[in-house]
Design a protein around this motif. Structure first.
Motif, mmCIF file in Angstrom:
data_model
loop_
_atom_site.group_PDB
_atom_site.id
_atom_site.type_symbol
_atom_site.label_atom_id
_atom_site.label_comp_id
_atom_site.label_asym_id
_atom_site.label_seq_id
_atom_site.Cartn_x
_atom_site.Cartn_y
_atom_site.Cartn_z
ATOM 1 N N ALA A 74 -1.558 6.198 -7.268
ATOM 2 C CA ALA A 74 -2.794 6.879 -7.644
ATOM 3 C C ALA A 74 -3.927 6.360 -6.772
ATOM 4 N N ILE A 75 -4.869 7.230 -6.466
ATOM 5 C CA ILE A 75 -6.019 6.826 -5.675
ATOM 6 C C ILE A 75 -6.781 5.753 -6.443
ATOM 7 N N GLY A 76 -7.135 4.672 -5.765
ATOM 8 C CA GLY A 76 -7.886 3.598 -6.393
ATOM 9 C C GLY A 76 -7.029 2.565 -7.098
ATOM 10 N N GLU A 77 -5.722 2.732 -7.062
ATOM 11 C CA GLU A 77 -4.836 1.771 -7.709
ATOM 12 C C GLU A 77 -4.937 0.436 -6.978
ATOM 13 N N SER A 78 -5.131 -0.642 -7.729
ATOM 14 C CA SER A 78 -5.304 -1.957 -7.109
ATOM 15 C C SER A 78 -3.961 -2.537 -6.679
ATOM 16 N N ALA A 79 -4.043 -3.514 -5.776
ATOM 17 C CA ALA A 79 -2.837 -4.210 -5.330
ATOM 18 C C ALA A 79 -2.166 -4.899 -6.512
ATOM 19 N N SER A 80 -2.965 -5.454 -7.430
ATOM 20 C CA SER A 80 -2.399 -6.098 -8.619
ATOM 21 C C SER A 80 -1.589 -5.107 -9.447
ATOM 22 N N ARG A 82 2.350 -5.407 -10.129
ATOM 23 C CA ARG A 82 2.832 -5.483 -11.518
ATOM 24 C C ARG A 82 3.916 -4.427 -11.762
ATOM 25 N N ARG A 83 3.659 -3.203 -11.270
ATOM 26 C CA ARG A 83 4.637 -2.128 -11.453
ATOM 27 C C ARG A 83 5.930 -2.440 -10.698
ATOM 28 N N SER A 107 -6.480 4.686 4.190
ATOM 29 C CA SER A 107 -6.711 3.272 3.910
ATOM 30 C C SER A 107 -8.110 2.829 4.339
ATOM 31 N N ASP A 108 -8.621 1.818 3.649
ATOM 32 C CA ASP A 108 -9.914 1.227 4.004
ATOM 33 C C ASP A 108 -9.844 0.622 5.400
ATOM 34 N N GLU A 109 -8.735 -0.031 5.701
ATOM 35 C CA GLU A 109 -8.587 -0.680 7.000
ATOM 36 C C GLU A 109 -8.750 0.328 8.133
ATOM 37 N N TYR A 110 -8.146 1.493 7.983
ATOM 38 C CA TYR A 110 -8.241 2.522 9.020
ATOM 39 C C TYR A 110 -9.656 3.080 9.082
ATOM 40 N N ALA A 111 -10.239 3.330 7.919
ATOM 41 C CA ALA A 111 -11.586 3.889 7.862
ATOM 42 C C ALA A 111 -12.628 2.949 8.456
ATOM 43 N N ALA A 137 0.820 -1.210 0.000
ATOM 44 C CA ALA A 137 0.000 0.000 0.000
ATOM 45 C C ALA A 137 0.860 1.269 0.000
ATOM 46 N N SER A 138 2.036 1.208 0.585
ATOM 47 C CA SER A 138 2.904 2.393 0.627
ATOM 48 C C SER A 138 3.451 2.751 -0.752
ATOM 49 N N HIS A 139 3.312 1.846 -1.714
ATOM 50 C CA HIS A 139 3.782 2.109 -3.071
ATOM 51 C C HIS A 139 2.660 2.539 -4.011
#
Length: 185
Positions: A20-26, A30-31, A82-86, A15-17
């Motif tokens: 862009a907002i909404g960028e998926s883990a995949s 990949r990047r 983050s969603d987890e925090y929210a 997540a620290s990488h």
């Protein structure tokens, strides 16, 4: 799409990488792995010592470096978004996530900051539950995930804010970010 489980520390690293907002883990992975859609994954190299039933010790390529001030600020901001925090409905759960994140950013600075945190009659942080229980029967110590620390949790939200503020100040976070984090508790 397949689902994989990762531990909290690895999740925070991925997540620290985010760029862009909404960028998926995949997309992030990949990047980071320089892996494009449709590319065939290379076969894993076979290590002779693994075949023989032993695991070879590998030397680290380079010594780990402490995160820069900019990286630390970014990581804390990402935690707040983050969603987890929210999803946390209790201040104590947000408190624990903040502590885990701060420790993960710089364990040495975190250790220095928590050493000096004590109340009139209580110790707030310790390496084990028993130490905290010796300083009060109703301290409700909890283990801070991903750290060797335990913290008392039956303090009011104001005290939790002041602990976070103290730690973030000693870890040299900007005052406005410290205020923002404390305001979310």
């Amino acid at each position: 799409m397949k689902t994989i489980e990762v531990d909290e520390e690895l999740y925070r690293y991925i997540a620290s990488h985010t760029q862009a907002i909404g960028e998926s883990a995949s997309d992030i992975l990949r990047r980071m792995l320089k892996f494009t859609a449709g590319q065939t994954a290379p076969a894993a190299p076979v290590n002779a010592s693994v075949i023989a039933g032993t695991v070879a010790q590998e030397k680290p390529a380079a010594a780990a470096t402490a995160p820069t001030s900019r990286d630390k600020v970014r990581a804390v901001r990402e935690l707040l978004l983050s969603d987890e925090y929210a999803e946390q409905t209790k201040a104590v759960n947000r408190f624990m996530l903040i502590l885990s994140t701060l420790y993960g950013l710089n364990p040495k600075e975190f250790a220095v900051a928590t050493e000096s945190l004590t109340g009139r009659t209580r110790t707030y942080f310790a390496g084990d539950q028993q130490t905290l229980l010796q300083n009060g029967i109703h301290t409700k110590p909890k283990h801070v995930p991903g750290t060797p620390y335990w913290v008392i949790t039956n303090t009011n939200t104001g005290r939790k804010r002041s602990m976070i503020e103290h730690i973030m100040q000693l870890m040299q976070f900007p005052a406005e970010l410290t205020d923002k984090v404390c305001g979310t508790l």
